[in-house]
Write an enzyme that holds these catalytic residues in place. Structure first.
Site, PDB file in Angstrom:
ATOM      1  N   CYS A 153      55.340  29.776  12.921  1.00  0.00           N
ATOM      2  CA  CYS A 153      55.033  29.935  14.148  1.00  0.00           C
ATOM      3  C   CYS A 153      56.257  30.982  14.514  1.00  0.00           C
ATOM      4  O   CYS A 153      57.396  30.122  14.967  1.00  0.00           O
ATOM      5  CB  CYS A 153      54.407  28.941  14.818  1.00  0.00           C
ATOM      6  SG  CYS A 153      53.654  29.081  16.901  1.00  0.00           S
ATOM      7  N   CYS A 277      54.351  37.410  15.919  1.00  0.00           N
ATOM      8  CA  CYS A 277      53.462  36.657  15.674  1.00  0.00           C
ATOM      9  C   CYS A 277      52.062  36.387  14.212  1.00  0.00           C
ATOM     10  O   CYS A 277      52.297  37.426  13.880  1.00  0.00           O
ATOM     11  CB  CYS A 277      52.011  37.091  17.370  1.00  0.00           C
ATOM     12  SG  CYS A 277      50.789  35.634  17.642  1.00  0.00           S
TER      13      CYS A 277
HETATM   14  N1  DGL Z   1      51.348  31.502  16.205  1.00  0.00           N
HETATM   15  C1  DGL Z   1      51.757  32.067  17.372  1.00  0.00           C
HETATM   16  C2  DGL Z   1      53.207  32.320  17.200  1.00  0.00           C
HETATM   17  O1  DGL Z   1      53.125  32.931  16.343  1.00  0.00           O
HETATM   18  C3  DGL Z   1      51.423  32.344  19.004  1.00  0.00           C
HETATM   19  C4  DGL Z   1      50.089  31.712  19.301  1.00  0.00           C
HETATM   20  C5  DGL Z   1      50.331  30.722  20.646  1.00  0.00           C
HETATM   21  O2  DGL Z   1      49.999  31.311  21.197  1.00  0.00           O
HETATM   22  O3  DGL Z   1      49.881  29.794  19.877  1.00  0.00           O
HETATM   23  O4  DGL Z   1      53.927  33.415  17.902  1.00  0.00           O
END
Ligand code: DGL
Length: 419
Positions: A153, A277
Site C-alpha cells: 500500500c 496507488c
Molecule cells: N491502496 C492504497 C495505496 O496504495 C490506497 C487506498 C486507500 O486510500 O486506502 O495508497
C-alpha cells in the site's frame, strides 16, 4: 533556581508524555507487554526465535488493491530458482513460498486520514496491520506468523514503513519489511523505455501530501515530478457503496483538474505515469484513456490546450514488480527463502466492522460510519472496533471481484482455494 528546576522537570515530563503517546512507542510497548500474543495487536514472541524460513510472507494493504502486488509476487520470475542467477527459468521465484494477505477494508480509505489531521491514527492502523500479520489471532481461528511483511500500500508505506521497521527492531525479531514506494522509484529508473519527460504520480491524497514519491524519485532521477491525488478513486475501485460516481468519470475529472493546473503552472510535458496507488493497476486502461481524452480536447478557440503537455503514448510504471524483486533480494540475502514445500495454500483476511465494540458508529450498510471512522484518535492499539475475518471471493463486492478475476488470475485462483 527552584523555578529553573521546575521548568526543566516540566520539559522532561512533556517529552516523556509525547514519547509514550506516540503510536510507535505505544505499539512497541503493547506488543512487548503481551509476549504470549494473547490480546489483539500482539504476537507470540517465541514464534520468532527459531528457524523462520518456512513461515509465510505477509502482504497487507488498506483493501483489495494490494492484491495487484500479490499478483506480481506470484508471477515474479527474474531468477533461476536453484542458483539465484539472473534470468527467468520458467518457474516463479516465489513458487516455494506461501502468502498471508490482509486488507484493512473496514478502515479504508487510508489516503484520506492525513487531510483530516489523523496522521497519527493512520500510523497506528498501519502498525496494527503489521501486528496482525505477525500474530496468530483472527476472528474465529488462528493464522500463522510471517517471516516478512510487504507493505503493499503506497499510503501505508509513506506513513508507516519507518515505524514498522523501527518496531521490528525494537521487538528484536528478524522480520523483513519491504515497501512499495522506493521500489516504484527504482522501477521508474530502470524502465520507462528511455522516456525523459515529466512524471505524473497518481496516488491518494495522503500519499501526495507525504511527498514520499517526489523524494524517492529525486534520489534516482532528476526528472520533473507532478502529483495527482485522488480522494475517491481507490474507494470506488474497492466497491465502496458511498462512492456513487462511476470509476471512469472519477478518473476523467481527476485527470482533467490535474492537467488544468499543470498547464496553468507551465509544467513540463508528461510522458510517464507512476501508478502510485495499488488499486490503480486495476484501472490502468481507463487512466490511459482519460489522458488520451484530455489530450484531444479543444477549447473555445479550437486549440488543444493539453496536446503539448501529454505525450501521445504514455509509459506506465507499476511498482509491484520492483517490490517483488526487492523482496526476493532481501529474503535471498538473509537466507530466508522457504526450504520445505508448503503443505497449505495462501490465506486471505479482511477487516470488517465489529458491531459489538462499545460506541462503534455504523452506517446503515454495516460498515463504519464516515464520522466514526475519521473521528478516532490513536493510543488504543488493542481496540477491536474492527475484526479480521477470512476474505473469500463472495465477501468482495461484485464489480471488485470481477476486476480481481479478470486482471489478477493467479491471485484469483489462489483466493478460490483459500479457506
Ligand atoms: N491502496 C492504497 C495505496 O496504495 C490506497 C487506498 C486507500 O486510500 O486506502 O495508497
Amino acid at each position: 533556581m527552584a523555578a529553573f528546576l521546575r521548568f526543566t522537570l516540566l520539559c522532561v515530563f512533556a517529552v516523556v508524555l509525547r514519547a509514550t503517546d506516540d503510536p510507535l512507542a505505544v505499539a512497541i510497548g503493547h506488543a512487548k507487554a503481551h509476549p504470549q500474543g494473547d490480546v489483539p495487536a500482539s504476537f507470540v514472541a517465541a514464534d520468532y526465535r527459531g528457524d523462520l524460513r518456512d513461515l509465510p510472507i505477509g502482504v497487507f494493504d488498506s483493501g483489495v488493491g494490494g492484491l495487484t502486488v500479490l499478483e506480481a509476487l506470484k508471477a515474479h520470475d527474474r531468477h533461476h530458482n536453484l542458483t539465484g542467477a539472473d534470468g527467468a527459468d520458467g518457474v516463479p521465484d516465489f513458487a516455494g513460498e506461501r502468502f498471508v494477505y490482509f486488507g484493512d477494508q473496514a478502515n479504508m480509505p487510508y489516503g484520506n486520514y492525513s487531510a483530516v489531521g489523523r496522521t497519527d491514527f493512520l500510523r497506528e492502523l498501519i502498525l496494527r496491520d503489521a501486528l496482525f500479520l505477525l500474530g496468530r489471532r483472527q476472528a474465529n481461528g488462528t493464522k500463522p506468523p510471517v517471516k516478512a511483511i510487504v507493505i503493499a500500500c503506497n499510503t501505508a508505506t509513506a506513513y508507516g514503513l519507518d515505524d514498522i521497521r523501527a518496531a521490528v527492531k525494537a521487538w528484536g525479531i528478524p522480520v523483513i519489511v519491504i515497501g512499495v514506494v522506493e521500489a516504484g522509484a527504482q522501477g521508474l529508473a530502470e524502465t520507462a523505455e528511455g522516456a525523459q519527460g515529466g512524471v505524473a504520480v497518481l496516488a491518494t491524497v495522503g500519499t501526495c501530501a507525504s511527498n514520499a514519491y517526489p523524494k524517492a524519485i529525486a534520489k534516482v532521477t532528476g526528472r520533473p515530478v507532478r502529483q495527482l491525488g485522488s480522494a475517491s478513486l481507490a474507494a470506488a475501485i474497492e466497491g465502496d457503496p458511498s462512492v456513487k460516481t462511476p470509476i471512469r468519470d472519477i478518473i476523467r475529472a481527476d485527470v482533467g483538474a490535474f492537467l488544468k493546473s499543470a498547464a496553468a503552472d507551465g509544467a513540463a510535458p508528461i510522458d510517464t505515469l507512476m501508478l502510485g496507488c495499488t488499486h490503480y493497476p486495476l484501472v490502468a486502461d481507463e487512466i490511459a484513456a482519460a489522458f488520451a481524452y484530455w489530450r484531444e480536447q479543444s477549447d473555445a478557440a479550437g486549440r488543444k490546450p493539453y496536446a503539448a503537455l501529454v505525450a501521445p503514448r504514455l509509459k506506465q510504471v507499476n511498482p509491484a514488480a520492483w517490490t517483488a524483486e526487492a523482496l526476493w533480494r532481501s529474503l535471498r540475502g538473509a537466507k530466508m527463502m522457504a526450504v520445505t514445500k508448503p503443505s497449505s495454500g495462501d490465506q486471505f483476511f479482511i477487516s470488517v466492522a465489529n458491531p459489538q465494540w462499545p460506541g462503534v458508529g455504523l452506517a446503515p450498510d454495516g460498515t463504519l460510519a464516515y464520522e466514526y471512522k475519521y473521528g478516532r484518535s490513536p493510543n488504543q492499539v488493542g481496540r477491536e472496533d474492527t475484526i479480521n475475518v477470512p476474505m473469500t471471493a463472495d465477501r468482495l463486492p461484485g464489480a471488485t471481484a470481477g476486476l480481481v478475476r479478470d486482471k489478477l488470475p493467479l491471485t484469483w485462483r489462489s483466493l478460490q482455494g483459500a479457506r
